[in-house]
Design an enzyme around this catalytic site. Sequence first.
Site, PDB file in Angstrom:
ATOM      1  N   PRO A 167       1.030  -1.225   0.201  1.00 39.72           N
ATOM      2  CA  PRO A 167      -0.081  -0.157   0.159  1.00 39.72           C
ATOM      3  C   PRO A 167       0.844   1.504   0.081  1.00 39.72           C
ATOM      4  CG  PRO A 167      -0.966  -1.634   1.560  1.00 39.72           C
ATOM      5  CD  PRO A 167       0.259  -2.425   0.912  1.00 39.72           C
ATOM      6  N   CYS A 168       0.480   2.048  -0.796  1.00 39.53           N
ATOM      7  CA  CYS A 168       1.384   3.294  -1.238  1.00 39.53           C
ATOM      8  C   CYS A 168       1.118   4.619  -0.679  1.00 39.53           C
ATOM      9  CB  CYS A 168       1.584   3.335  -2.766  1.00 39.53           C
ATOM     10  SG  CYS A 168       0.129   3.608  -3.950  1.00 39.53           S
ATOM     11  N   GLN A 169      -0.279   4.723   0.095  1.00 43.89           N
ATOM     12  CA  GLN A 169      -0.811   6.189   0.359  1.00 43.89           C
ATOM     13  C   GLN A 169       0.090   6.862   1.051  1.00 43.89           C
ATOM     14  OE1 GLN A 169      -2.114   3.208   0.535  1.00 43.89           O
ATOM     15  NE2 GLN A 169      -4.613   3.302   0.279  1.00 43.89           N
TER      16      GLN A 169
END
EC number: 2.1.1.37
Length: 661
Positions: free
Chosen positions: A118-120
């Site tokens: 996950p890159c948020q």
Amino acid sequence: MRRQHYGVPLERSDCLELRRHRNSCKPENFGKWLGGFGADKRLAVDLFSGAGGLSLGLERAGWTVAAAVDFDERALQTHAANFPGMSLHMDLGNPDERDRLVEILEPAKIDLVAGGPPCQPFSRAGRSKIRSLVEHHGRDPHDRRKELWSAYLDVVKRLRPRAVLMENVPDMGLGDDFFVVRTIEEQLEDLGYATQIRLVDAWKYGVPQHRKRLILLARNDVECFSWRKELEHDQRTTLRDAIGDLPVLPVVPTERVGQRELPYEEPSELSKFAQDMRKRARKDRVWDHMTRRVRADDAEIFSSMDSTTLYSQISPELQRYKADHFTDKYKKLDWSDLSRSITAHIAKDGYWYIHPDQEQPRTLTVRESARVQTFPDKFRFAGTRSDAFRQIGNAVPPLLGEAAAEALLPVGDGQSAEGGLRPHWRTVREDLTAWARGQRDAENWYQLPGRHMSGLQAAVVAILSGTRMQPAQLSAMVEVVRGLTSMNTASLEALTTAAPTEAAKARVARLSVMVGESSAWEDEKKVRESLMLKPAEATVYRLLIAEDLLWVGQGALRVAARLHGSASDRTNRLSDGRVDLVKLVGAGEDAPLRMAALRLIGTSICRAKEPVCDACPLSQYCADRESLSSDHLFTEVPNETNDRDTVPAQSRQAGRTVGRR
């Protein structure tokens, strides 16, 4: 239905339930699956799989996904319906869950581990959102998603596949000087993998949208990453190619737009892309061609727009948002161009994705969004319409995943090299480190971080870094403060006396604010603020006190580009240029030393003109050396100097010694 202030009736779409793939399995019968459907297949694992965009790319490239892992139950339902193998609901941030995953996979020979942690927190939009949640809604500022790359790497280390593929937003690298990416590369190299980083424009591999992604590849069989040829601009898949064949949807403001199932009639001319998307779909049906209801005022706005219309140009009486704050609130797409990047935000509203047809004043449908992400029409998404949009927006475009996976296809017998590989760039970094240590122990001590370099000396070099003076003059000035950790009146006067020009004296005068402040020199932030260091000066200062960062100066970029045989120092300095630089800097405690050494080489030896290749410690690795014309090669460092681009010529002999083993 009650309209409230939305201007349309509030509604939730139906919730699509999907049956599992006929060749799916669960952990308890995984062994039987391996002996049946999974036998003799090249197996992959997809971590943080979401709905399966990357899984589909792997499948298209020749792998079978034995296991996909995610924490999103709706996305896993979608995955289980579209793929064989296991779709596992796990929190990979939990070490116990990782133990369980490795235990489940123990009977299998996993050839490839893929995934997109996950890159948020890495994206600009994600960081802004998280900062708001921390400030206004009590969100824990330590977002565990930042560490999920470490969980991903932990699984790789324990499964030891032949190949590794990681996909993420470019900001995962650009946002933190590639610190995480460099760390991952270093640890993979420790395990015997060769690695490659690429910033990839998805449209160059057939994806009909503007979308740049960071791809990290690793393999331990051969040091070879052969990507297919990129498409030229006139070969790109336009929005018309992508969705022009889908049924026209009549739009009546506030009424339902589209349906779960609609008739499909293939046009007489179907683009190659659309032909690919229609494979194995029902010939007379299209699924999930539906979107949100349209407000009456939005229908009027959409009809009046073209692809160049800004929100501020919309009729003021129709504007619901402040035009100065929402300059790109609405975006109408262009038939003859690429779509803007499909993101998870499309689950909230579709204003960035207004259909290009004037006769269809609406936003893109689920099926159109899936097409733009390169999901074929046979691929269904579990849950509500919003669930589908979110899954599509979070996905890796399958065609991009396919192109990246192809670069990892086995070569020869496809067996891991015994004892692993010794990557080329690791050898280059070792030579660079050895040269830098030699320079640090000689006359160039003040250009490189180490125990000899105090905050005071780093600050002196930093404030003088933009002046024009001979190398010997700069060296003489820094010698005045050599060994000092703080400044008094006498040392300031001596430094001023040593300054050869009025400009240099003026810069030295800035140090007066810290005379007598003995402990302050150990406070990096206070030094920068007290001396009012300019951004470029602050970067040099931080580098010399051994902060792990990328100094994106033209000289260092030039060295990296020449070693790679690229033009990144002239074409894409802040993106591809940094990627080339990363390979030379690496990670670990010597990374700042290597970065400073590249600055040194780039400003004294590897000049744009008159490079002194015989003095360069990396000349044997330089892809561009043969292409440099003979009249640009010199055996001595030129006399003409600029303080920003030079160091003392004493580096010549040390360069020859280490560079010619």
